[in-house]
Scaffold this motif. Sequence first.
Motif, PDB file in Angstrom:
ATOM      1  N   ILE A  19       0.623 -33.741  -4.817  1.00 21.63           N
ATOM      2  CA  ILE A  19      -0.445 -34.427  -4.110  1.00 21.63           C
ATOM      3  C   ILE A  19      -1.522 -34.757  -5.139  1.00 21.63           C
ATOM      4  O   ILE A  19      -1.634 -34.106  -6.185  1.00 21.63           O
ATOM      5  CB  ILE A  19      -1.011 -33.571  -2.943  1.00 21.63           C
ATOM      6  N   ASP A  20      -2.321 -35.761  -4.863  1.00 21.00           N
ATOM      7  CA  ASP A  20      -3.332 -36.224  -5.825  1.00 21.00           C
ATOM      8  C   ASP A  20      -4.288 -35.118  -6.250  1.00 21.00           C
ATOM      9  O   ASP A  20      -4.661 -35.028  -7.417  1.00 21.00           O
ATOM     10  CB  ASP A  20      -4.122 -37.397  -5.255  1.00 21.00           C
ATOM     11  N   GLU A  26      -2.947 -31.031 -13.106  1.00 18.38           N
ATOM     12  CA  GLU A  26      -1.697 -30.937 -13.862  1.00 18.38           C
ATOM     13  C   GLU A  26      -1.828 -31.601 -15.235  1.00 18.38           C
ATOM     14  O   GLU A  26      -1.214 -31.180 -16.194  1.00 18.38           O
ATOM     15  CB  GLU A  26      -0.543 -31.589 -13.094  1.00 18.38           C
ATOM     16  N   ASN A  27      -2.595 -32.667 -15.294  1.00 15.21           N
ATOM     17  CA  ASN A  27      -2.775 -33.399 -16.537  1.00 15.21           C
ATOM     18  C   ASN A  27      -3.890 -32.764 -17.363  1.00 15.21           C
ATOM     19  O   ASN A  27      -4.904 -32.343 -16.807  1.00 15.21           O
ATOM     20  CB  ASN A  27      -3.129 -34.857 -16.252  1.00 15.21           C
ATOM     21  N   PRO A  71       4.601 -28.825   0.160  1.00 16.12           N
ATOM     22  CA  PRO A  71       3.316 -29.512   0.337  1.00 16.12           C
ATOM     23  C   PRO A  71       2.145 -28.583   0.651  1.00 16.12           C
ATOM     24  O   PRO A  71       1.055 -28.754   0.106  1.00 16.12           O
ATOM     25  CB  PRO A  71       3.576 -30.472   1.494  1.00 16.12           C
ATOM     26  N   SER A  72       2.345 -27.610   1.491  1.00 12.98           N
ATOM     27  CA  SER A  72       1.247 -26.696   1.843  1.00 12.98           C
ATOM     28  C   SER A  72       0.848 -25.815   0.666  1.00 12.98           C
ATOM     29  O   SER A  72      -0.332 -25.492   0.506  1.00 12.98           O
ATOM     30  CB  SER A  72       1.620 -25.840   3.042  1.00 12.98           C
ATOM     31  N   PHE A  77      -2.987 -24.475  -3.717  1.00 12.74           N
ATOM     32  CA  PHE A  77      -3.294 -24.424  -5.147  1.00 12.74           C
ATOM     33  C   PHE A  77      -4.426 -25.390  -5.491  1.00 12.74           C
ATOM     34  O   PHE A  77      -5.342 -25.040  -6.226  1.00 12.74           O
ATOM     35  CB  PHE A  77      -2.056 -24.740  -5.986  1.00 12.74           C
ATOM     36  N   ALA A  78      -4.365 -26.605  -4.964  1.00 14.63           N
ATOM     37  CA  ALA A  78      -5.410 -27.598  -5.251  1.00 14.63           C
ATOM     38  C   ALA A  78      -6.767 -27.105  -4.755  1.00 14.63           C
ATOM     39  O   ALA A  78      -7.779 -27.253  -5.452  1.00 14.63           O
ATOM     40  CB  ALA A  78      -5.061 -28.935  -4.610  1.00 14.63           C
ATOM     41  N   TYR A  79      -6.794 -26.512  -3.573  1.00 10.50           N
ATOM     42  CA  TYR A  79      -8.043 -25.994  -3.012  1.00 10.50           C
ATOM     43  C   TYR A  79      -8.629 -24.899  -3.901  1.00 10.50           C
ATOM     44  O   TYR A  79      -9.814 -24.931  -4.243  1.00 10.50           O
ATOM     45  CB  TYR A  79      -7.781 -25.456  -1.602  1.00 10.50           C
ATOM     46  N   PHE A  80      -7.812 -23.945  -4.313  1.00 13.13           N
ATOM     47  CA  PHE A  80      -8.309 -22.836  -5.128  1.00 13.13           C
ATOM     48  C   PHE A  80      -8.642 -23.284  -6.549  1.00 13.13           C
ATOM     49  O   PHE A  80      -9.645 -22.838  -7.122  1.00 13.13           O
ATOM     50  CB  PHE A  80      -7.314 -21.677  -5.136  1.00 13.13           C
ATOM     51  N   LEU A  81      -7.851 -24.174  -7.130  1.00  9.14           N
ATOM     52  CA  LEU A  81      -8.158 -24.678  -8.468  1.00  9.14           C
ATOM     53  C   LEU A  81      -9.459 -25.478  -8.443  1.00  9.14           C
ATOM     54  O   LEU A  81     -10.273 -25.384  -9.368  1.00  9.14           O
ATOM     55  CB  LEU A  81      -7.011 -25.534  -9.005  1.00  9.14           C
ATOM     56  N   SER A  82      -9.667 -26.234  -7.389  1.00  7.84           N
ATOM     57  CA  SER A  82     -10.907 -26.983  -7.245  1.00  7.84           C
ATOM     58  C   SER A  82     -12.102 -26.040  -7.129  1.00  7.84           C
ATOM     59  O   SER A  82     -13.166 -26.288  -7.723  1.00  7.84           O
ATOM     60  CB  SER A  82     -10.831 -27.893  -6.020  1.00  7.84           C
TER      61      SER A  82
END
Length: 150
Positions: A19-20, A26-27, A71-72, A77-82
Amino acid sequence: MLKILDDEIKKNVKSNGFIDDLQMFENNRAGETVVGLKAKLEKVGRGEEVFFAEMKKEYFSKLLMKFEHFPSAQKLFAYFLSRIHEVFETHIVPHASSLTRQEMEQIVENKIVAPTVADMGMGFEHFTLNESHIRGMIFWLADRCYIRWH
Protein backbone atom coordinates in the motif's frame (compact mmCIF):
# COMPACT_ATOMS: atom_id res chain seq x y z
CA MET A 1 -7.51 -4.34 12.49
CA LEU A 2 -6.01 -7.36 14.28
CA LYS A 3 -9.22 -9.33 13.82
CA ILE A 4 -9.21 -8.55 10.10
CA LEU A 5 -5.56 -9.59 9.87
CA ASP A 6 -6.32 -12.80 11.74
CA ASP A 7 -9.06 -13.58 9.19
CA GLU A 8 -6.73 -12.76 6.27
CA ILE A 9 -4.08 -15.11 7.64
CA LYS A 10 -6.56 -17.93 8.28
CA LYS A 11 -8.04 -17.56 4.79
CA ASN A 12 -4.64 -16.82 3.18
CA VAL A 13 -5.93 -13.55 1.67
CA LYS A 14 -2.90 -11.83 0.15
CA SER A 15 -2.17 -8.90 -2.11
CA ASN A 16 0.62 -8.05 -4.49
CA GLY A 17 2.73 -5.00 -3.76
CA PHE A 18 2.62 -2.56 -0.90
CA ILE A 19 0.00 0.00 0.00
CA ASP A 20 1.22 3.56 -0.61
CA ASP A 21 1.61 4.34 3.10
CA LEU A 22 4.03 1.45 3.53
CA GLN A 23 5.76 1.86 0.17
CA MET A 24 6.96 5.28 1.27
CA PHE A 25 9.07 3.68 3.99
CA GLU A 26 10.24 0.77 1.84
CA ASN A 27 12.30 3.10 -0.33
CA ASN A 28 15.43 4.72 1.04
CA ARG A 29 15.05 8.44 1.66
CA ALA A 30 17.37 10.53 -0.46
CA GLY A 31 19.29 13.60 0.61
CA GLU A 32 20.72 12.47 3.94
CA THR A 33 24.37 13.24 4.66
CA VAL A 34 24.75 10.46 7.24
CA VAL A 35 23.68 7.21 5.60
CA GLY A 36 23.05 3.87 7.26
CA LEU A 37 22.22 2.75 10.75
CA LYS A 38 25.79 2.25 11.91
CA ALA A 39 26.87 5.71 10.75
CA LYS A 40 23.87 7.36 12.42
CA LEU A 41 24.47 5.62 15.73
CA GLU A 42 28.19 6.36 15.67
CA LYS A 43 27.58 10.03 14.83
CA VAL A 44 25.65 10.50 18.07
CA GLY A 45 28.00 8.46 20.26
CA ARG A 46 25.90 5.32 20.34
CA GLY A 47 28.34 3.05 18.53
CA GLU A 48 28.06 0.42 21.26
CA GLU A 49 24.44 -0.14 20.16
CA VAL A 50 25.29 -1.14 16.58
CA PHE A 51 25.32 -4.91 17.13
CA PHE A 52 21.96 -5.10 18.90
CA ALA A 53 20.46 -2.38 16.69
CA GLU A 54 21.33 -4.40 13.58
CA MET A 55 19.94 -7.52 15.22
CA LYS A 56 16.63 -5.82 16.11
CA LYS A 57 16.40 -4.23 12.67
CA GLU A 58 16.76 -7.69 11.14
CA TYR A 59 14.20 -9.08 13.61
CA PHE A 60 11.65 -6.56 12.38
CA SER A 61 12.66 -7.05 8.73
CA LYS A 62 11.87 -10.75 9.01
CA LEU A 63 8.47 -9.99 10.54
CA LEU A 64 7.74 -7.52 7.75
CA MET A 65 8.70 -10.07 5.09
CA LYS A 66 6.58 -12.75 6.74
CA PHE A 67 3.44 -10.60 6.67
CA GLU A 68 4.14 -8.25 3.75
CA HIS A 69 1.44 -9.76 1.52
CA PHE A 70 -1.41 -9.34 4.00
CA PRO A 71 -3.19 -6.00 3.46
CA SER A 72 -4.11 -5.52 7.12
CA ALA A 73 -0.54 -6.21 8.24
CA GLN A 74 0.68 -3.61 5.78
CA LYS A 75 -1.76 -1.11 7.27
CA LEU A 76 -0.57 -1.91 10.79
CA PHE A 77 3.10 -1.61 9.85
CA ALA A 78 2.46 1.66 7.99
CA TYR A 79 0.56 3.07 10.97
CA PHE A 80 3.29 2.20 13.47
CA LEU A 81 6.16 3.25 11.18
CA SER A 82 4.40 6.56 10.60
CA ARG A 83 4.05 7.04 14.35
CA ILE A 84 7.77 6.46 14.83
CA HIS A 85 8.66 8.80 11.99
CA GLU A 86 6.41 11.59 13.29
CA VAL A 87 7.68 11.30 16.87
CA PHE A 88 11.26 11.63 15.68
CA GLU A 89 10.40 14.51 13.34
CA THR A 90 8.47 16.48 15.96
CA HIS A 91 9.97 15.55 19.33
CA ILE A 92 13.55 14.42 18.77
CA VAL A 93 15.20 15.90 15.67
CA PRO A 94 14.25 19.56 16.34
CA HIS A 95 15.63 19.28 19.89
CA ALA A 96 18.43 16.76 19.33
CA SER A 97 21.19 19.19 20.27
CA SER A 98 19.63 19.88 23.67
CA LEU A 99 18.22 16.44 24.56
CA THR A 100 20.26 13.97 26.56
CA ARG A 101 20.35 10.35 25.52
CA GLN A 102 18.14 9.51 28.49
CA GLU A 103 15.59 12.16 27.46
CA MET A 104 15.53 10.78 23.91
CA GLU A 105 14.99 7.27 25.22
CA GLN A 106 12.18 8.51 27.45
CA ILE A 107 10.46 10.09 24.44
CA VAL A 108 10.86 6.84 22.49
CA GLU A 109 9.47 4.80 25.36
CA ASN A 110 6.55 7.14 26.16
CA LYS A 111 5.53 8.16 22.65
CA ILE A 112 6.43 5.09 20.59
CA VAL A 113 7.04 1.85 22.48
CA ALA A 114 4.40 2.05 25.23
CA PRO A 115 1.54 3.28 22.97
CA THR A 116 2.37 0.71 20.30
CA VAL A 117 2.43 -2.14 22.80
CA ALA A 118 -0.87 -0.85 24.18
CA ASP A 119 -2.38 -0.68 20.69
CA MET A 120 -1.29 -4.24 19.96
CA GLY A 121 -2.41 -5.71 23.23
CA MET A 122 -1.49 -9.38 23.36
CA GLY A 123 -1.71 -9.70 19.57
CA PHE A 124 -3.12 -13.06 18.60
CA GLU A 125 -2.05 -16.54 17.64
CA HIS A 126 -0.64 -15.60 14.23
CA PHE A 127 0.73 -12.12 14.81
CA THR A 128 2.24 -10.18 17.66
CA LEU A 129 4.43 -7.12 17.87
CA ASN A 130 6.73 -6.93 20.87
CA GLU A 131 9.13 -4.28 22.18
CA SER A 132 12.07 -5.71 20.23
CA HIS A 133 10.04 -5.51 17.00
CA ILE A 134 9.19 -1.89 17.79
CA ARG A 135 12.82 -1.01 18.48
CA GLY A 136 13.66 -2.88 15.29
CA MET A 137 11.24 -0.62 13.41
CA ILE A 138 13.12 2.41 14.72
CA PHE A 139 16.45 1.02 13.54
CA TRP A 140 14.92 -0.11 10.22
CA LEU A 141 13.69 3.45 9.60
CA ALA A 142 17.04 4.89 10.62
CA ASP A 143 18.81 2.61 8.17
CA ARG A 144 16.51 3.93 5.41
CA CYS A 145 17.23 7.54 6.46
CA TYR A 146 13.73 8.32 7.76
CA ILE A 147 14.81 8.99 11.33
CA ARG A 148 17.93 10.21 13.07
CA TRP A 149 19.16 11.23 16.49
CA HIS A 150 21.03 14.33 15.32
